[in-house]
Design an enzyme around this catalytic site. Structure first.
Site, PDB file in Angstrom:
ATOM      1  N   GLY A  14     -61.013 -26.681 -22.259  1.00  0.00           N
ATOM      2  CA  GLY A  14     -60.755 -27.227 -20.924  1.00  0.00           C
ATOM      3  C   GLY A  14     -61.527 -28.485 -20.594  1.00  0.00           C
ATOM      4  O   GLY A  14     -61.828 -28.748 -19.426  1.00  0.00           O
ATOM      5  N   ARG A  67     -41.355 -13.987 -25.196  1.00  0.00           N
ATOM      6  CA  ARG A  67     -41.634 -15.282 -24.559  1.00  0.00           C
ATOM      7  C   ARG A  67     -40.971 -15.376 -23.179  1.00  0.00           C
ATOM      8  O   ARG A  67     -41.550 -15.897 -22.230  1.00  0.00           O
ATOM      9  CB  ARG A  67     -41.109 -16.391 -25.483  1.00  0.00           C
ATOM     10  CG  ARG A  67     -41.562 -17.782 -25.096  1.00  0.00           C
ATOM     11  CD  ARG A  67     -41.101 -18.836 -26.093  1.00  0.00           C
ATOM     12  NE  ARG A  67     -41.609 -18.638 -27.432  1.00  0.00           N
ATOM     13  CZ  ARG A  67     -42.859 -18.884 -27.832  1.00  0.00           C
ATOM     14  NH1 ARG A  67     -43.744 -19.369 -26.985  1.00  0.00           N
ATOM     15  NH2 ARG A  67     -43.220 -18.666 -29.075  1.00  0.00           N
ATOM     16  N   HIS A 111     -51.009 -35.143 -25.471  1.00  0.00           N
ATOM     17  CA  HIS A 111     -50.874 -34.871 -26.900  1.00  0.00           C
ATOM     18  C   HIS A 111     -51.754 -35.857 -27.674  1.00  0.00           C
ATOM     19  O   HIS A 111     -51.739 -37.047 -27.388  1.00  0.00           O
ATOM     20  CB  HIS A 111     -49.406 -35.017 -27.321  1.00  0.00           C
ATOM     21  CG  HIS A 111     -49.175 -34.628 -28.734  1.00  0.00           C
ATOM     22  ND1 HIS A 111     -49.180 -33.309 -29.152  1.00  0.00           N
ATOM     23  CD2 HIS A 111     -48.973 -35.373 -29.849  1.00  0.00           C
ATOM     24  CE1 HIS A 111     -48.979 -33.267 -30.456  1.00  0.00           C
ATOM     25  NE2 HIS A 111     -48.853 -34.506 -30.906  1.00  0.00           N
ATOM     26  N   GLU A 145     -37.681 -30.788 -25.405  1.00  0.00           N
ATOM     27  CA  GLU A 145     -38.042 -31.093 -26.793  1.00  0.00           C
ATOM     28  C   GLU A 145     -39.561 -31.074 -26.931  1.00  0.00           C
ATOM     29  O   GLU A 145     -40.268 -31.770 -26.181  1.00  0.00           O
ATOM     30  CB  GLU A 145     -37.515 -32.489 -27.158  1.00  0.00           C
ATOM     31  CG  GLU A 145     -37.656 -32.786 -28.630  1.00  0.00           C
ATOM     32  CD  GLU A 145     -37.503 -34.278 -28.942  1.00  0.00           C
ATOM     33  OE1 GLU A 145     -37.901 -34.685 -30.028  1.00  0.00           O
ATOM     34  OE2 GLU A 145     -37.010 -35.021 -28.061  1.00  0.00           O
TER      35      GLU A 145
HETATM   36  C1  GRF Z   1     -56.576 -31.847 -26.556  1.00  0.00           C
HETATM   37  O1  GRF Z   1     -56.839 -32.431 -27.791  1.00  0.00           O
HETATM   38  C2  GRF Z   1     -55.153 -32.124 -26.152  1.00  0.00           C
HETATM   39  O2  GRF Z   1     -54.690 -33.350 -26.588  1.00  0.00           O
HETATM   40  C3  GRF Z   1     -54.411 -31.013 -26.803  1.00  0.00           C
HETATM   41  O3  GRF Z   1     -55.267 -29.905 -26.698  1.00  0.00           O
HETATM   42  C4  GRF Z   1     -56.612 -30.336 -26.633  1.00  0.00           C
HETATM   43  C5  GRF Z   1     -57.249 -29.712 -25.425  1.00  0.00           C
HETATM   44  O4  GRF Z   1     -58.623 -29.954 -25.372  1.00  0.00           O
HETATM   45  N1  GRF Z   1     -53.125 -30.834 -26.177  1.00  0.00           N
HETATM   46  P1  GRF Z   1     -59.483 -29.454 -24.114  1.00  0.00           P
HETATM   47  O5  GRF Z   1     -59.278 -27.941 -24.021  1.00  0.00           O
HETATM   48  O6  GRF Z   1     -58.998 -30.164 -22.905  1.00  0.00           O
HETATM   49  O7  GRF Z   1     -60.895 -29.781 -24.455  1.00  0.00           O
END
Ligand code: GRF
Length: 216
Positions: A14, A67, A111, A145
């Site tokens: 987080g 899910r 991402h 997607e």
């Molecule tokens: C980050 O690298 C983000 O890009 C990916 O998950 C990770 C989360 O990191 N989607 P954090 O829990 O916010 O430290």
């Protein structure tokens, strides 16, 4: 303008949640995190939320048969907080089309790659193996997607010959903590929206690669 209500979904540390939380508390973001929801009981982000006095909720996907039933319960929990914006911050679940459609235009993800490159996992290692000179991270609207929705903002780092996946990840993570709060800030000021034509910032359509963030 009324402050926006934000719900953040996490599965782990987080640190992106923390970056957004700090800016809401400091007043840079015209919004309030109404709740943090984790699908994993051991997610440190839940502790971060509790420490900030934010509702920290666990919805363990292992308690659900499939899910569809998990996502239906998730939508119900999220909607009980009446959010304007839902932020995925390291939420390690594939979402059902129903959930994604329900939050169309108000669901963000971050991402760790320069999308559309390297959707999915192990992005840092893949950038190194491909011999890329540049790597980075992207905030995008979520569509059906996986890692494929319209791009909002991207930040780049240079890849050096000494880099390994860990060093690259660390530098990219620092940039994530800059661009994710920025995208949330824009949304909460009504400057950012998703239309049929694409992503609009201040009334102008962004290029398909999103706003290119540069550190000053
Ligand atoms: C980050 O690298 C983000 O890009 C990916 O998950 C990770 C989360 O990191 N989607 P954090 O829990 O916010 O430290």
């Amino acid at each position: 303008m009324a402050p926006k209500r934000i719900v953040v979904l996490i599965s782990g540390s987080g640190s992106n949640l923390q970056a957004i939380l700090d800016q809401t508390l400091e007043g840079q973001i015209n919004g309030k995190i109404a709740a943090v929801i984790s699908n994993r009981p051991d997610a440190y982000g839940l502790t971060r939320a509790e420490q900030a006095g934010v509702d920290a909720r666990l919805l363990d996907h292992k308690q659900f048969a499939d899910r569809e039933s998990f996502d239906a319960a998730l939508v119900e929990l999220i909607d009980s907080y009446q959010p304007d914006l839902v932020v995925l911050a390291g939420f390690m679940r594939i979402l059902t089309p129903e959930l994604v459609r329900h939050y169309h235009g108000r669901l963000f993800n971050i991402h760790p790659s320069l999308l559309p490159k390297y959707k999915g996992l192990n992005t840092h290692q893949r950038a190194i193996e491909a011999g890329d000179d540049a790597h980075g991270c992207t905030v995008h609207f979520v569509t059906e997607e996986l890692d494929g929705g319209p791009l909002i903002v991207q930040a780049q780092v240079s890849v050096t010959p000494d880099d390994d996946a860990a060093s690259l990840q660390q530098r990219v993570h620092q940039l994530e903590h800059q661009i994710y709060p920025l995208a949330v800030q824009w949304f909460c000021e009504d400057r950012l929206s998703l239309s049929d034509a694409g992503v609009e910032l201040d009334g102008e359509l962004l290029a398909s690669s999103g706003y290119q963030y540069t550190t000053r």
